[in-house]
Write a protein that holds these residues in place. Structure first.
Motif, PDB file in Angstrom:
ATOM      1  N   VAL A 190       0.832  -1.201   0.000  1.00  0.00           N
ATOM      2  CA  VAL A 190       0.000   0.000   0.000  1.00  0.00           C
ATOM      3  C   VAL A 190       0.869   1.254   0.000  1.00  0.00           C
ATOM      4  O   VAL A 190       0.580   2.236  -0.680  1.00  0.00           O
ATOM      5  CB  VAL A 190      -0.920  -0.003   1.245  1.00  0.00           C
ATOM      6  CG1 VAL A 190      -1.678   1.300   1.344  1.00  0.00           C
ATOM      7  CG2 VAL A 190      -1.880  -1.162   1.184  1.00  0.00           C
ATOM      8  N   ARG A 191       1.991   1.208   0.749  1.00  0.00           N
ATOM      9  CA  ARG A 191       2.815   2.400   0.971  1.00  0.00           C
ATOM     10  C   ARG A 191       3.414   2.933  -0.331  1.00  0.00           C
ATOM     11  O   ARG A 191       3.393   4.135  -0.594  1.00  0.00           O
ATOM     12  CB  ARG A 191       3.925   2.053   1.970  1.00  0.00           C
ATOM     13  CG  ARG A 191       4.720   3.215   2.494  1.00  0.00           C
ATOM     14  CD  ARG A 191       5.528   2.752   3.687  1.00  0.00           C
ATOM     15  NE  ARG A 191       6.285   1.536   3.372  1.00  0.00           N
ATOM     16  CZ  ARG A 191       7.488   1.537   2.803  1.00  0.00           C
ATOM     17  NH1 ARG A 191       8.060   2.666   2.506  1.00  0.00           N
ATOM     18  NH2 ARG A 191       8.102   0.394   2.561  1.00  0.00           N
ATOM     19  N   ASN A 192       3.926   2.012  -1.185  1.00  0.00           N
ATOM     20  CA  ASN A 192       4.636   2.516  -2.366  1.00  0.00           C
ATOM     21  C   ASN A 192       4.224   1.833  -3.680  1.00  0.00           C
ATOM     22  O   ASN A 192       4.829   2.057  -4.718  1.00  0.00           O
ATOM     23  CB  ASN A 192       6.144   2.382  -2.166  1.00  0.00           C
ATOM     24  CG  ASN A 192       6.521   0.954  -1.831  1.00  0.00           C
ATOM     25  OD1 ASN A 192       5.691   0.056  -1.924  1.00  0.00           O
ATOM     26  ND2 ASN A 192       7.752   0.745  -1.450  1.00  0.00           N
ATOM     27  N   GLY A 193       3.191   0.961  -3.619  1.00  0.00           N
ATOM     28  CA  GLY A 193       2.708   0.371  -4.855  1.00  0.00           C
ATOM     29  C   GLY A 193       3.589  -0.733  -5.411  1.00  0.00           C
ATOM     30  O   GLY A 193       3.376  -1.174  -6.540  1.00  0.00           O
ATOM     31  N   LEU A 194       4.573  -1.201  -4.649  1.00  0.00           N
ATOM     32  CA  LEU A 194       5.447  -2.280  -5.099  1.00  0.00           C
ATOM     33  C   LEU A 194       4.644  -3.562  -5.268  1.00  0.00           C
ATOM     34  O   LEU A 194       3.877  -3.937  -4.395  1.00  0.00           O
ATOM     35  CB  LEU A 194       6.536  -2.486  -4.050  1.00  0.00           C
ATOM     36  CG  LEU A 194       7.583  -3.558  -4.356  1.00  0.00           C
ATOM     37  CD1 LEU A 194       8.511  -3.070  -5.444  1.00  0.00           C
ATOM     38  CD2 LEU A 194       8.367  -3.901  -3.106  1.00  0.00           C
ATOM     39  N   ARG A 195       4.806  -4.258  -6.410  1.00  0.00           N
ATOM     40  CA  ARG A 195       4.031  -5.475  -6.653  1.00  0.00           C
ATOM     41  C   ARG A 195       4.852  -6.712  -6.315  1.00  0.00           C
ATOM     42  O   ARG A 195       6.074  -6.718  -6.484  1.00  0.00           O
ATOM     43  CB  ARG A 195       3.593  -5.531  -8.115  1.00  0.00           C
ATOM     44  CG  ARG A 195       2.402  -4.655  -8.407  1.00  0.00           C
ATOM     45  CD  ARG A 195       1.914  -4.889  -9.800  1.00  0.00           C
ATOM     46  NE  ARG A 195       2.889  -4.487 -10.782  1.00  0.00           N
ATOM     47  CZ  ARG A 195       3.035  -3.235 -11.225  1.00  0.00           C
ATOM     48  NH1 ARG A 195       2.249  -2.294 -10.737  1.00  0.00           N
ATOM     49  NH2 ARG A 195       3.939  -2.937 -12.112  1.00  0.00           N
ATOM     50  N   ALA A 196       4.145  -7.743  -5.847  1.00  0.00           N
ATOM     51  CA  ALA A 196       4.813  -8.989  -5.481  1.00  0.00           C
ATOM     52  C   ALA A 196       3.794 -10.115  -5.529  1.00  0.00           C
ATOM     53  O   ALA A 196       2.611  -9.880  -5.787  1.00  0.00           O
ATOM     54  CB  ALA A 196       5.410  -8.883  -4.073  1.00  0.00           C
ATOM     55  N   VAL A 197       4.261 -11.333  -5.314  1.00  0.00           N
ATOM     56  CA  VAL A 197       3.355 -12.476  -5.205  1.00  0.00           C
ATOM     57  C   VAL A 197       3.561 -13.109  -3.840  1.00  0.00           C
ATOM     58  O   VAL A 197       4.683 -13.411  -3.460  1.00  0.00           O
ATOM     59  CB  VAL A 197       3.631 -13.506  -6.317  1.00  0.00           C
ATOM     60  CG1 VAL A 197       2.691 -14.697  -6.150  1.00  0.00           C
ATOM     61  CG2 VAL A 197       3.447 -12.878  -7.684  1.00  0.00           C
ATOM     62  N   ALA A 198       2.464 -13.273  -3.095  1.00  0.00           N
ATOM     63  CA  ALA A 198       2.548 -13.877  -1.769  1.00  0.00           C
ATOM     64  C   ALA A 198       2.210 -15.361  -1.872  1.00  0.00           C
ATOM     65  O   ALA A 198       1.200 -15.733  -2.461  1.00  0.00           O
ATOM     66  CB  ALA A 198       1.587 -13.178  -0.816  1.00  0.00           C
ATOM     67  N   PHE A 199       3.070 -16.198  -1.297  1.00  0.00           N
ATOM     68  CA  PHE A 199       2.852 -17.649  -1.292  1.00  0.00           C
ATOM     69  C   PHE A 199       2.495 -18.093   0.118  1.00  0.00           C
ATOM     70  O   PHE A 199       2.932 -17.500   1.093  1.00  0.00           O
ATOM     71  CB  PHE A 199       4.125 -18.376  -1.740  1.00  0.00           C
ATOM     72  CG  PHE A 199       4.447 -18.183  -3.193  1.00  0.00           C
ATOM     73  CD1 PHE A 199       5.116 -17.046  -3.618  1.00  0.00           C
ATOM     74  CD2 PHE A 199       4.077 -19.138  -4.119  1.00  0.00           C
ATOM     75  CE1 PHE A 199       5.412 -16.863  -4.949  1.00  0.00           C
ATOM     76  CE2 PHE A 199       4.372 -18.962  -5.457  1.00  0.00           C
ATOM     77  CZ  PHE A 199       5.035 -17.823  -5.867  1.00  0.00           C
ATOM     78  N   GLY A 200       1.711 -19.170   0.208  1.00  0.00           N
ATOM     79  CA  GLY A 200       1.340 -19.710   1.508  1.00  0.00           C
ATOM     80  C   GLY A 200       2.548 -20.319   2.192  1.00  0.00           C
ATOM     81  O   GLY A 200       3.426 -20.868   1.546  1.00  0.00           O
ATOM     82  N   GLY A 201       2.578 -20.215   3.532  1.00  0.00           N
ATOM     83  CA  GLY A 201       3.711 -20.752   4.291  1.00  0.00           C
ATOM     84  C   GLY A 201       3.461 -22.140   4.841  1.00  0.00           C
ATOM     85  O   GLY A 201       4.284 -22.659   5.573  1.00  0.00           O
ATOM     86  N   GLY A 202       2.317 -22.772   4.516  1.00  0.00           N
ATOM     87  CA  GLY A 202       2.032 -24.117   5.011  1.00  0.00           C
ATOM     88  C   GLY A 202       1.735 -24.125   6.493  1.00  0.00           C
ATOM     89  O   GLY A 202       0.935 -23.335   6.977  1.00  0.00           O
ATOM     90  N   ALA A 203       2.425 -25.002   7.220  1.00  0.00           N
ATOM     91  CA  ALA A 203       2.090 -25.248   8.619  1.00  0.00           C
ATOM     92  C   ALA A 203       2.297 -24.017   9.499  1.00  0.00           C
ATOM     93  O   ALA A 203       1.697 -23.908  10.565  1.00  0.00           O
ATOM     94  CB  ALA A 203       2.923 -26.406   9.146  1.00  0.00           C
TER      95      ALA A 203
END
Lengths: 309, 173
Positions: A190-203
């Motif tokens: 939100v702060r700077n509009g940087l894009r990324a992909v979030a992956f699940g961390g499992g357990a």
């Protein structure tokens, strides 16, 4: 001469033979399900049979919750009522403000000639149970194909994005949570509009931003929202908050851990967003594919072993 | 010595009714589908009840029923199809093969045997899952079969209750 026991003593094939038969049957089923997804028809048919059992299992829990609710003391209820009223006031103020802002935005969009974003239709669903599978983060919800759900639909609750519908039966569906190891969601800081992909961390129950350069402009406390680039999730839904950033000069990528914004363990209801989500304006031409085809492609990619890691 | 004075494990039981077996298995399935929290180690009730009937009635409850139950559990929990089916088939085979031996022991010894069987079944399910590409979730999963085995004496008393006959009193001579 052939000697066979009288029918009274006949017991069918030997136990070891029977074991070999059922073991090979199970293994064949597992391979069909894991590699080729041929077993989905069988799964759907059996799910119809299992559904009443699942419903029956939730009845006593619901009854207990209702009885407890009934005996909740008056003071607590009044307190809760007051708090809710305050929140309603706040929300209605925000809603009226959002209304005017939306009108203004629509005006601006029309001026700019950009596509108006469609209002997303939503289905309210109750969480029936958490799967008893320790390897996956999934929940089963009480809405299915009969209520118009489709695989791939995003699922949200009041705090933000929860996950995605991955299997749809007639009366129930399976939602894979964002924290599942195989689940990914495109996000934006939100702060700077940087894009990324979030992956699940499992357990661990956390999310992880992978493949972010060690000098990426991100810090603990940053809020992440959906970017809408995948055409699945509508843009702007809260996803997670960054809790820790580890930068190690010996690695190319930073290790970024985030806490999901919407814990599903707390709530019992979720919203399944319908097919109204669209790609961000300008991306339709680039993608140029049917949404269904994209969804199936994504699924098949998810099924592959994680070669990227 | 009168029949009513015999210790519990030496009394002659009535034959198990098919209705009792079906009802107990359905009950175990319903327990398995309760909305459990994902963190707590929940014993596998279906495996436990299945092992019980495989030990008590190896000629009526066997591999076929075990396999079918396994597929139902797989579908209900939304896991890889065939994972529980394989585990339950092996469990039923082991329980049927050992049934004469297990029944020779008192309840505590029976529970130890069952703990081993449940552990093997769990290990098989985990192995199938790891082969299909999941990551290992830690050793807490061992707790579930052990908890299940601890429930064995309770389960035995509960499920054998319908088969006990009322202690016969001989008419006074």
């Amino acid at each position: 001469m052939e000697h066979s026991p009288p029918p009274f003593f006949r017991r069918g094939p030997a136990p070891v033979v029977r074991l070999a038969f059922f073991v090979s049957l199970s293994l064949a089923l597992a391979v069909l399900d894991a590699r080729f997804r041929y077993a989905d028809g069988l799964r759907g048919a059996l799910a119809l049979f299992v559904y009443p059992l699942q419903l029956a299992a939730t009845v006593p829990v619901e009854l207990a919750a209702r009885v407890a609710e009934h005996f909740a003391d008056q003071a607590r209820l009044r307190e809760e009522n007051a708090a809710l009223r305050a929140r309603l006031l706040e929300a209605s103020r925000a809603a009226s403000q959002a209304e005017s802002e939306r009108a203004e935005l629509a005006e601006l969009r029309r001026l700019a000639g950009a596509a108006e974003r469609l209002a997303v239709e939503a289905t309210l669903a109750e969480i029936l149970h958490h799967g008893r599978d320790p390897f996956a983060r999934k929940v089963v919800i009480g809405r299915g194909a009969r209520h118009g759900l489709k695989p791939g639909s995003p699922v949200v609750n009041e705090a933000g994005a929860v996950g995605q519908v991955t299997r749809v039966y007639a009366f129930a569906s399976e939602v894979t949570l964002l924290t599942d190891k195989d689940q990914a969601i495109p996000v934006q800081v939100v702060r700077n509009g940087l894009r990324a992909v979030a992956f699940g961390g499992g357990a661990s129950g956390m999310l992880e931003l992978r493949f972010m350069a060690a000098n990426a402009e991100i810090q603990a406390g940053d809020r992440l929202v959906t970017s809408g680039l995948d055409g699945v999730y509508p843009p702007g839904l809260p996803v997670a908050t960054v809790v820790r950033v580890e930068r190690d000069a010996s690695y190319t990528f930073a290790r970024i851990l985030c806490e999901p914004a919407a814990p599903v363990d707390a709530g019992r209801y979720v919203l399944v967003l319908g097919g109204g989500a669209r790609l961000a304006p300008g991306l339709e031409e680039i993608a140029g594919e049917e949404p269904e085809r994209r969804a199936t492609k994504k699924k098949s990619r998810r099924r592959e072993p994680d070669a990227a890691r | 010595m009168r029949l009513g004075e015999l210790p519990a494990e030496q009394r002659i039981l009535l034959p198990a009714r098919a209705g009792t077996i079906a009802a107990s298995l359905a009950g175990a399935l319903a327990l398995a589908f309760l909305p459990w929290k994902p963190v707590a180690p929940v014993p596998d009730f279906v495996a436990l009840v299945l092992a019980f009937w495989c030990v008590r009635e190896p000629r009526r409850v066997g591999l076929g029923i075990a396999w079918a139950l396994g597929v139902v559990v797989d579908v209900g929990n939304g896991v890889l199809l065939g994972q529980h089916a394989l585990a339950y088939s092996l469990l039923a085979f082991g329980a049927s093969a050992l049934s004469r031996r297990i029944l020779w022991f008192p309840l505590l010894g029976q529970a130890l045997h069952v703990a081993l069987l449940l552990l093997i079944a769990q290990a098989v399910a985990v192995a199938v899952r790891l082969a299909a590409g999941a990551e290992f979730t830690g050793w807490t999963i061992v707790a579930a079969p052990l908890l299940g085995a601890a429930l064995w004496p309770v389960l035995s008393v509960l499920l054998l209750a319908p088969q006990r006959r009322a202690p016969e009193t001989e008419p006074p001579q």
